[in-house]
Design a protein around this motif. Structure first.
Motif, PDB file in Angstrom:
ATOM      1  N   ARG A   1     -11.618 -15.903 -11.913  1.00  0.00           N
ATOM      2  CA  ARG A   1     -11.681 -14.652 -11.141  1.00  0.00           C
ATOM      3  C   ARG A   1     -12.961 -13.884 -11.459  1.00  0.00           C
ATOM      4  O   ARG A   1     -13.593 -13.302 -10.572  1.00  0.00           O
ATOM      5  CB  ARG A   1     -10.463 -13.777 -11.464  1.00  0.00           C
ATOM      6  CG  ARG A   1      -9.171 -14.287 -10.866  1.00  0.00           C
ATOM      7  CD  ARG A   1      -8.084 -13.243 -10.916  1.00  0.00           C
ATOM      8  NE  ARG A   1      -7.773 -12.798 -12.279  1.00  0.00           N
ATOM      9  CZ  ARG A   1      -6.851 -11.905 -12.572  1.00  0.00           C
ATOM     10  NH1 ARG A   1      -6.157 -11.329 -11.610  1.00  0.00           N
ATOM     11  NH2 ARG A   1      -6.605 -11.547 -13.823  1.00  0.00           N
TER      12      ARG A   1
ATOM     13  N   SER B   1     -13.902  -5.475  -7.111  1.00  0.00           N
ATOM     14  CA  SER B   1     -12.447  -5.385  -7.273  1.00  0.00           C
ATOM     15  C   SER B   1     -11.927  -6.582  -8.072  1.00  0.00           C
ATOM     16  O   SER B   1     -11.077  -6.421  -8.973  1.00  0.00           O
ATOM     17  CB  SER B   1     -11.802  -5.335  -5.877  1.00  0.00           C
ATOM     18  OG  SER B   1     -10.409  -5.434  -5.984  1.00  0.00           O
ATOM     19  N   MET B   2     -12.429  -7.769  -7.765  1.00  0.00           N
ATOM     20  CA  MET B   2     -11.999  -8.956  -8.508  1.00  0.00           C
ATOM     21  C   MET B   2     -12.390  -8.848  -9.980  1.00  0.00           C
ATOM     22  O   MET B   2     -11.623  -9.240 -10.866  1.00  0.00           O
ATOM     23  CB  MET B   2     -12.614 -10.219  -7.893  1.00  0.00           C
ATOM     24  CG  MET B   2     -12.011 -10.591  -6.547  1.00  0.00           C
ATOM     25  SD  MET B   2     -12.719 -12.106  -5.877  1.00  0.00           S
ATOM     26  CE  MET B   2     -12.019 -13.331  -6.968  1.00  0.00           C
TER      27      MET B   2
ATOM     28  N   ARG C   1     -12.735  -6.125 -11.709  1.00  0.00           N
ATOM     29  CA  ARG C   1     -11.846  -5.144 -12.357  1.00  0.00           C
ATOM     30  C   ARG C   1     -10.489  -5.769 -12.675  1.00  0.00           C
ATOM     31  O   ARG C   1      -9.929  -5.566 -13.754  1.00  0.00           O
ATOM     32  CB  ARG C   1     -11.656  -3.925 -11.460  1.00  0.00           C
ATOM     33  CG  ARG C   1     -12.830  -2.969 -11.478  1.00  0.00           C
ATOM     34  CD  ARG C   1     -12.566  -1.775 -10.583  1.00  0.00           C
ATOM     35  NE  ARG C   1     -11.415  -0.992 -11.028  1.00  0.00           N
ATOM     36  CZ  ARG C   1     -11.476  -0.020 -11.923  1.00  0.00           C
ATOM     37  NH1 ARG C   1     -12.632   0.290 -12.466  1.00  0.00           N
ATOM     38  NH2 ARG C   1     -10.402   0.644 -12.262  1.00  0.00           N
ATOM     39  N   ASN C   2      -9.981  -6.552 -11.716  1.00  0.00           N
ATOM     40  CA  ASN C   2      -8.671  -7.184 -11.930  1.00  0.00           C
ATOM     41  C   ASN C   2      -8.714  -8.259 -13.012  1.00  0.00           C
ATOM     42  O   ASN C   2      -7.685  -8.604 -13.585  1.00  0.00           O
ATOM     43  CB  ASN C   2      -8.166  -7.795 -10.619  1.00  0.00           C
ATOM     44  CG  ASN C   2      -7.756  -6.736  -9.616  1.00  0.00           C
ATOM     45  OD1 ASN C   2      -7.384  -5.629  -9.994  1.00  0.00           O
ATOM     46  ND2 ASN C   2      -7.844  -7.050  -8.332  1.00  0.00           N
ATOM     47  N   ALA C   3      -9.897  -8.804 -13.249  1.00  0.00           N
ATOM     48  CA  ALA C   3     -10.013  -9.914 -14.197  1.00  0.00           C
ATOM     49  C   ALA C   3     -10.435  -9.454 -15.587  1.00  0.00           C
ATOM     50  O   ALA C   3     -10.679 -10.286 -16.459  1.00  0.00           O
ATOM     51  CB  ALA C   3     -11.034 -10.933 -13.664  1.00  0.00           C
ATOM     52  N   LYS C   4     -10.497  -8.150 -15.800  1.00  0.00           N
ATOM     53  CA  LYS C   4     -11.065  -7.698 -17.076  1.00  0.00           C
ATOM     54  C   LYS C   4     -10.183  -8.033 -18.272  1.00  0.00           C
ATOM     55  O   LYS C   4     -10.648  -8.000 -19.409  1.00  0.00           O
ATOM     56  CB  LYS C   4     -11.373  -6.208 -17.033  1.00  0.00           C
ATOM     57  CG  LYS C   4     -10.176  -5.312 -16.927  1.00  0.00           C
ATOM     58  CD  LYS C   4     -10.648  -3.855 -16.855  1.00  0.00           C
ATOM     59  CE  LYS C   4      -9.463  -2.927 -16.660  1.00  0.00           C
ATOM     60  NZ  LYS C   4      -9.899  -1.532 -16.495  1.00  0.00           N
TER      61      LYS C   4
END
Lengths: 71, 166
Positions: free
Chosen positions: B87, B143-144, B146-149
């Protein structure tokens, strides 16, 4: 015109001296002259977005340091 | 864990491949603009060939950026401190492509006006759409990312272990 333009000019002269049927046409000479004219300006223009992007990534890399490595 | 090396690698791959997409689709297949087509008209053979040289130099740079991105991806893959997250890589790739479209659009299409998306229309709706594509790609990529952090799968799991705690 700078070193690269000089190299292009020398390469062109060499190809003409060798009577290269593929690279020493009248059209190719005109193209070479057109490319050499304003070479550095056009090169700067063509590559400017990449310089801006590089600067943005460099700045962002520092800003995005993991919390553990920040003081 | 430091995911920045993977993000930079992904972004460089996105910038390089985004540049190739522009060059291959718009410059070569559709032939709706060239690198300097607003300054040097490609409507005669001399102008077309001169623009072809500048398209080639542009592609040489995108090739170099892609290779640097590949090299950095290789290095990131060998670094156990870098989380190996698909991601993160895809998000960074999209963010890089979006960044390329946005910056190239602003600099080349609007400020310098060295070319436009559809050259015969000059500055047009297609330039705005190109800019918008940069924002959309960049937004999805961001956005991806941020979601994968919280992705913490190591690229080099310890011997004998197949998974790492997230």
């Amino acid at each position: 015109m700078g070193k690269i333009a000089l190299v292009i000019a020398i390469a062109g002269a060499a190809s003409e001296a060798a009577a290269c049927t593929f690279c020493a046409t009248e059209l190719s000479q005109q193209v070479r002259l057109d490319v050499i004219a304003n070479f550095w300006t056009n090169l700067a223009v063509a590559f400017l977005p990449f310089a801006v992007i590089g600067a943005l990534i460099y700045a962002g890399y520092g800003l995005a340091a993991p919390a553990s490595s920040r003081e | 864990m430091d995911r920045r090396p993977l993000i930079v690698a992904g972004m460089l791959l996105g910038i390089g491949l985004g540049g190739f997409a522009d060059g291959i689709l718009f410059h070569q297949i559709l032939q709706i603009h060239n690198m300097l087509s607003a300054w040097i008209s490609p409507d005669d053979i001399l102008g077309a060939k001169t623009n072809m040289v500048w398209d080639g130099l542009f592609h040489a740079l995108t090739w170099t950026v892609t290779m640097v991105g590949l090299w950095m991806l290789w290095k990131a893959g060998r670094n156990p401190a870098v989380p190996w997250s698909g991601r993160t890589l895809v998000g960074a790739w999209l963010a890089g492509w979006g960044l390329f479209n946005f910056v190239e659009g602003i600099v080349d299409h609007y400020i310098l006006q060295v070319h436009h998306v559809v050259e015969r229309m000059r500055l047009s709706i297609f330039d705005h759409l190109f800019l918008l594509s940069g924002l959309v790609f960049g937004g999805i990529g961001w956005s991806m990312l941020r979601n994968a952090k919280d992705d913490t799968l190591a690229s080099h799991p310890a011997p004998g272990s197949r998974t790492m705690a997230r």
